[in-house]
Design an enzyme around this catalytic site. Structure first.
Site, PDB file in Angstrom:
ATOM      1  N   GLU A 162     -21.698  -4.680 -27.426  1.00 21.74           N
ATOM      2  CA  GLU A 162     -22.745  -4.335 -28.477  1.00 21.74           C
ATOM      3  C   GLU A 162     -22.046  -4.521 -29.832  1.00 21.74           C
ATOM      4  O   GLU A 162     -21.233  -3.920 -30.415  1.00 21.74           O
ATOM      5  CB  GLU A 162     -23.114  -2.691 -28.377  1.00 21.74           C
ATOM      6  CG  GLU A 162     -23.639  -2.229 -26.965  1.00 21.74           C
ATOM      7  CD  GLU A 162     -24.951  -2.583 -26.751  1.00 21.74           C
ATOM      8  OE1 GLU A 162     -25.483  -3.034 -27.906  1.00 21.74           O
ATOM      9  OE2 GLU A 162     -25.489  -2.392 -25.728  1.00 21.74           O
ATOM     10  N   LYS A 213     -11.041   4.279 -26.771  1.00 15.81           N
ATOM     11  CA  LYS A 213     -10.231   3.913 -28.150  1.00 15.81           C
ATOM     12  C   LYS A 213     -11.238   3.947 -29.237  1.00 15.81           C
ATOM     13  O   LYS A 213     -11.869   3.075 -29.570  1.00 15.81           O
ATOM     14  CB  LYS A 213      -9.631   2.503 -27.903  1.00 15.81           C
ATOM     15  CG  LYS A 213      -8.406   2.191 -28.658  1.00 15.81           C
ATOM     16  CD  LYS A 213      -8.352   2.426 -30.127  1.00 15.81           C
ATOM     17  CE  LYS A 213      -9.338   1.448 -30.781  1.00 15.81           C
ATOM     18  NZ  LYS A 213      -9.345   2.007 -32.199  1.00 15.81           N
ATOM     19  N   GLU A 248     -24.252  -9.135 -42.303  1.00 15.12           N
ATOM     20  CA  GLU A 248     -24.647  -7.481 -42.148  1.00 15.12           C
ATOM     21  C   GLU A 248     -24.278  -6.988 -43.438  1.00 15.12           C
ATOM     22  O   GLU A 248     -23.068  -7.185 -44.083  1.00 15.12           O
ATOM     23  CB  GLU A 248     -23.770  -6.931 -41.159  1.00 15.12           C
ATOM     24  CG  GLU A 248     -24.330  -6.740 -39.770  1.00 15.12           C
ATOM     25  CD  GLU A 248     -23.584  -6.043 -38.731  1.00 15.12           C
ATOM     26  OE1 GLU A 248     -22.286  -6.214 -38.874  1.00 15.12           O
ATOM     27  OE2 GLU A 248     -24.062  -5.110 -38.291  1.00 15.12           O
ATOM     28  N   CYS A 268     -25.952  -0.674 -36.872  1.00 13.34           N
ATOM     29  CA  CYS A 268     -26.270  -2.093 -36.714  1.00 13.34           C
ATOM     30  C   CYS A 268     -27.658  -2.373 -36.344  1.00 13.34           C
ATOM     31  O   CYS A 268     -27.909  -3.627 -36.423  1.00 13.34           O
ATOM     32  CB  CYS A 268     -25.641  -2.205 -35.166  1.00 13.34           C
ATOM     33  SG  CYS A 268     -26.254  -0.870 -34.097  1.00 13.34           S
TER      34      CYS A 268
HETATM   35  P1  NAP Z   1     -14.994  -3.314 -35.486  1.00 14.38           P
HETATM   36  O1  NAP Z   1     -13.892  -3.791 -36.781  1.00 14.38           O
HETATM   37  O2  NAP Z   1     -15.144  -4.593 -34.842  1.00 14.38           O
HETATM   38  O3  NAP Z   1     -14.210  -2.196 -34.756  1.00 14.38           O
HETATM   39  C1  NAP Z   1     -14.517  -1.570 -33.708  1.00 14.38           C
HETATM   40  C2  NAP Z   1     -13.639  -1.184 -32.799  1.00 14.38           C
HETATM   41  O4  NAP Z   1     -13.042  -2.144 -32.482  1.00 14.38           O
HETATM   42  C3  NAP Z   1     -12.696  -0.111 -33.658  1.00 14.38           C
HETATM   43  O5  NAP Z   1     -12.282   0.931 -32.591  1.00 14.38           O
HETATM   44  C4  NAP Z   1     -11.467  -0.960 -33.961  1.00 14.38           C
HETATM   45  O6  NAP Z   1     -10.334  -0.196 -34.039  1.00 14.38           O
HETATM   46  C5  NAP Z   1     -11.580  -1.870 -32.728  1.00 14.38           C
HETATM   47  N1  NAP Z   1     -10.539  -2.887 -32.953  1.00 14.38           N
HETATM   48  C6  NAP Z   1     -10.630  -3.842 -34.002  1.00 14.38           C
HETATM   49  N2  NAP Z   1      -9.843  -5.051 -33.675  1.00 14.38           N
HETATM   50  C7  NAP Z   1      -9.510  -5.104 -32.480  1.00 14.38           C
HETATM   51  C8  NAP Z   1      -8.878  -5.747 -31.583  1.00 14.38           C
HETATM   52  N3  NAP Z   1      -8.231  -6.947 -31.874  1.00 14.38           N
HETATM   53  N4  NAP Z   1      -8.861  -5.652 -30.230  1.00 14.38           N
HETATM   54  C9  NAP Z   1      -9.406  -4.589 -29.704  1.00 14.38           C
HETATM   55  N5  NAP Z   1     -10.166  -3.585 -30.594  1.00 14.38           N
HETATM   56  C10 NAP Z   1     -10.221  -3.938 -31.864  1.00 14.38           C
HETATM   57  O7  NAP Z   1     -16.017  -2.632 -36.132  1.00 14.38           O
HETATM   58  P2  NAP Z   1     -16.718  -1.503 -37.073  1.00 14.38           P
HETATM   59  O8  NAP Z   1     -16.185  -1.881 -38.307  1.00 14.38           O
HETATM   60  O9  NAP Z   1     -15.716  -0.184 -36.589  1.00 14.38           O
HETATM   61  O10 NAP Z   1     -18.142  -1.019 -36.730  1.00 14.38           O
HETATM   62  C11 NAP Z   1     -18.909  -1.976 -37.550  1.00 14.38           C
HETATM   63  C12 NAP Z   1     -19.527  -3.004 -36.652  1.00 14.38           C
HETATM   64  O11 NAP Z   1     -20.165  -2.419 -35.276  1.00 14.38           O
HETATM   65  C13 NAP Z   1     -20.799  -3.729 -37.216  1.00 14.38           C
HETATM   66  O12 NAP Z   1     -20.536  -5.031 -37.154  1.00 14.38           O
HETATM   67  C14 NAP Z   1     -21.944  -3.117 -36.284  1.00 14.38           C
HETATM   68  O13 NAP Z   1     -22.950  -3.895 -36.329  1.00 14.38           O
HETATM   69  C15 NAP Z   1     -21.464  -2.779 -35.012  1.00 14.38           C
HETATM   70  N6  NAP Z   1     -22.237  -1.988 -34.267  1.00 14.38           N
HETATM   71  C16 NAP Z   1     -22.564  -2.229 -33.134  1.00 14.38           C
HETATM   72  C17 NAP Z   1     -23.698  -1.475 -32.350  1.00 14.38           C
HETATM   73  C18 NAP Z   1     -24.348  -1.924 -31.303  1.00 14.38           C
HETATM   74  O14 NAP Z   1     -24.801  -1.112 -30.582  1.00 14.38           O
HETATM   75  N7  NAP Z   1     -24.671  -3.197 -31.256  1.00 14.38           N
HETATM   76  C19 NAP Z   1     -23.474  -0.070 -32.735  1.00 14.38           C
HETATM   77  C20 NAP Z   1     -22.851   0.325 -33.717  1.00 14.38           C
HETATM   78  C21 NAP Z   1     -22.172  -0.627 -34.604  1.00 14.38           C
HETATM   79  P3  NAP Z   1      -9.797   0.130 -35.370  1.00 14.38           P
HETATM   80  O15 NAP Z   1     -10.855   0.876 -36.073  1.00 14.38           O
HETATM   81  O16 NAP Z   1      -8.468   0.408 -35.242  1.00 14.38           O
HETATM   82  O17 NAP Z   1      -9.936  -1.084 -36.304  1.00 14.38           O
END
Ligand code: NAP
Length: 485
Positions: A258, A182, A389, A292
């Site tokens: 992650e 997804k 962040e 991240c």
């Molecule tokens: P996000 O808002 O948490 O979304 C991540 C994924 O989860 C997207 O595919 C999103 O879909 C989905 N999602 C959102 N709400 C959900 C729910 N209730 N149930 C299931 N899935 C759901 O994060 P982002 O804004 O895309 O990415 C940025 C974040 O990722 C930052 O905090 C960054 O630090 C973190 N990150 C961490 C790593 C690591 O390796 N630790 C690597 C990269 C990024 P939608 O797009 O449809 O909302």
């Protein structure tokens, strides 16, 4: 590079289920926006609950044969995935910079990194080892073998649309699992193109399925309730990670997480300042700060603070801001309008509390979701951007005097993904690395990501590791057989 490598009209935009492309019958389509131009570049299918059900059915149907496929055969398919991703790397890079906005240089780097997961896990697929030992009682042999954990739900963010997908798909397939990906709604096209490439490489129908949807919460909850889904591998924010962990608890689904970071970047008086500046530019500006692992807070010792701040400000101010797909661009736009507003409000908050601007501090007057590279000094401890962040091109600098003071400040966060340390004294570097509460440390290095190394965080930055041998274990379950012979 010329944009003609990418033919937007012929990209896959439908759902990929059981080796076929199709769209839901009541398809409202999701618009994909280029953050450099704010133009709609494509629309993708919006999966429904029925599609999620079909995806799990397809993954379940394919699972026994894939688990039984000899590791050598799985390995060769993964190797072919690597080769085809390399073949199509320029097309993927242009697509990533169009839908995500990152500079072409960063996008090319991401594709190389993304492809490398397939090469690495092609090699790991044939090295799934077990154990045989004699029980302490002497009455039995203890045999431990590793088996695929089962159907995996993979949920990925928009900031690395290729690498976050391949970092999960490659080990899942190497371990013998089938999966449903997804991808993030802001960047679905890269995942769909990767799915097409994997199918061409010989990944059997149903082994990898891709669902794009505006209803992530509902569909993921539904799939986690399905007893056939045994694994959740999530990369994204800590906030959403917590929601998914709670949901996964209902069916006791194995989770790899992650999550977010708040990386400190420590520079000591004895650091090689050229190395520290190069490291800072990489750690801060890879992906325009939308990583991240991005350096979120700079703690610089008093003796080197003025020179470091001025040199960093000069480098940041000289960056060429522009359209991600323009080869001259060094800093592309942020992902969307909300991201620009968040970065701007964090900078405003720091300035209101007494920080001083050395560079940037505003958005350029142009179409697109841009924010200028920014450096702040005299940032007070209560500024929000030291705790949250930033996810943008903003470098807040704080001065410190003593080692303990720097370590205490660095560890004063619920996150623990990444930390950077710059010093010429290796004994000090190792001592500090051991005291930092972080899953990963860059010691005199501004980038650490490597498919052959375990990537992951401690504290609220996550659970489990991706890459290395550890990444395979996340998709394997130990089975213990007590044998009497
Ligand atoms: P996000 O808002 O948490 O979304 C991540 C994924 O989860 C997207 O595919 C999103 O879909 C989905 N999602 C959102 N709400 C959900 C729910 N209730 N149930 C299931 N899935 C759901 O994060 P982002 O804004 O895309 O990415 C940025 C974040 O990722 C930052 O905090 C960054 O630090 C973190 N990150 C961490 C790593 C690591 O390796 N630790 C690597 C990269 C990024 P939608 O797009 O449809 O909302």
């Amino acid at each position: 590079m010329n944009a003609s490598v990418l033919d937007l009209a012929h990209l896959p935009t439908d759902l990929f289920i059981d080796g076929r492309w199709d769209a839901p019958s009541f398809d409202t389509r999701i618009e994909v926006i280029d953050p450099s131009t704010q133009q709609v570049i494509a629309t993708v299918a919006n999966a429904t609950e029925a599609d999620a059900q079909r995806a799990v059915d397809a993954a379940a149907k394919a699972a026994p044969a894939w688990a039984a496929t000899p590791p050598r055969v799985r390995s060769e398919i993964l190797r072919r995935c690597f080769e085809l991703l390399v073949r199509d790397s320029e097309q993927l890079a242009v697509l990533i910079s169009r839908e995500n906005g990152k500079s072409l240089g960063d996008a090319r780097g991401e594709v190389a990194y993304a492809a490398e997961f397939f090469r690495w896990f092609a090699e790991e697929a044939v090295r799934i080892e077990g154990d045989l030992s004699r029980a302490p009682s002497g009455q039995a042999r203890t045999l431990v073998q590793y088996e695929p954990i089962g159907i995996a739900l993979l949920v990925t963010p928009w900031n690395f649309p290729a690498a976050m997908a391949t970092r999960k798909i490659a080990p899942a397939l190497a371990a013998g699992c089938t999966c449903i990906l997804k991808p993030a709604t802001d960047t679905p096209l890269t995942a769909l193109l990767i799915a097409r490439i994997l199918a061409e490489a010989g990944v059997p129908d149903g082994v990898v399925n891709v669902l794009t949807t505006r209803s992530a919460g509902k569909l993921c909850a539904q799939m986690l309730d399905d007893p056939r889904v045994r694994k959740l591998s999530f990369t994204g924010s800590t906030e959403v990670g917590r929601v998914l962990l709670r949901k996964a608890a209902d069916s006791v689904v194995n989770c790899s997480m992650e999550l977010g970071g708040n990386a400190p970047f420590l520079v000591f008086d004895d650091a090689d300042i050229d190395v520290a500046i190069e490291g800072a530019m990489l750690a801060k500006m890879r992906n325009g700060g939308e990583a991240c692992t991005a350096a979120n807070r700079f703690y610089v010792q008093r003796g080197i603070h003025a020179e470091f701040s001025q040199r960093l400000a000069a480098r940041m101010a000289a960056l060429r801001v522009g359209d991600g797909a323009d080869p001259q661009t060094q800093c592309g736009p942020l992902i969307n309008a909300g991201a620009v507003e968040k970065v701007a409000s964090l900078v405003r908050d720091a300035l209101d509390k007494g920080a001083r601007l050395l560079a940037g501090g505003d958005a350029p007057q142009r179409v697109g979701y841009f924010y200028n590279p920014t450096v702040l000094v005299d940032v007070p401890a209560n500024a929000d951007l030291l705790r949250e962040e930033i996810f943008g091109p903003v470098a807040p600098i704080v001065v410190f005097d003593h080692e303990d003071e720097a370590i205490e400040a660095a560890n004063a966060t619920e996150y623990g993904l990444m930390a950077y340390v710059f010093t010429r004294d290796l004994a000090r570097g190792m001592r500090i690395s051991e005291r930092l509460e972080s899953g990963m440390i860059g010691l005199n290095r501004g980038i650490v990501s490597d498919p052959a190394a375990p990537f992951g965080g401690v504290k609220q930055s996550g659970l489990g590791r991706e890459g290395a041998h550890h990444g395979m274990l996340e998709f394997l379950e130990a089975k213990y057989i007590s044998v009497n012979w």
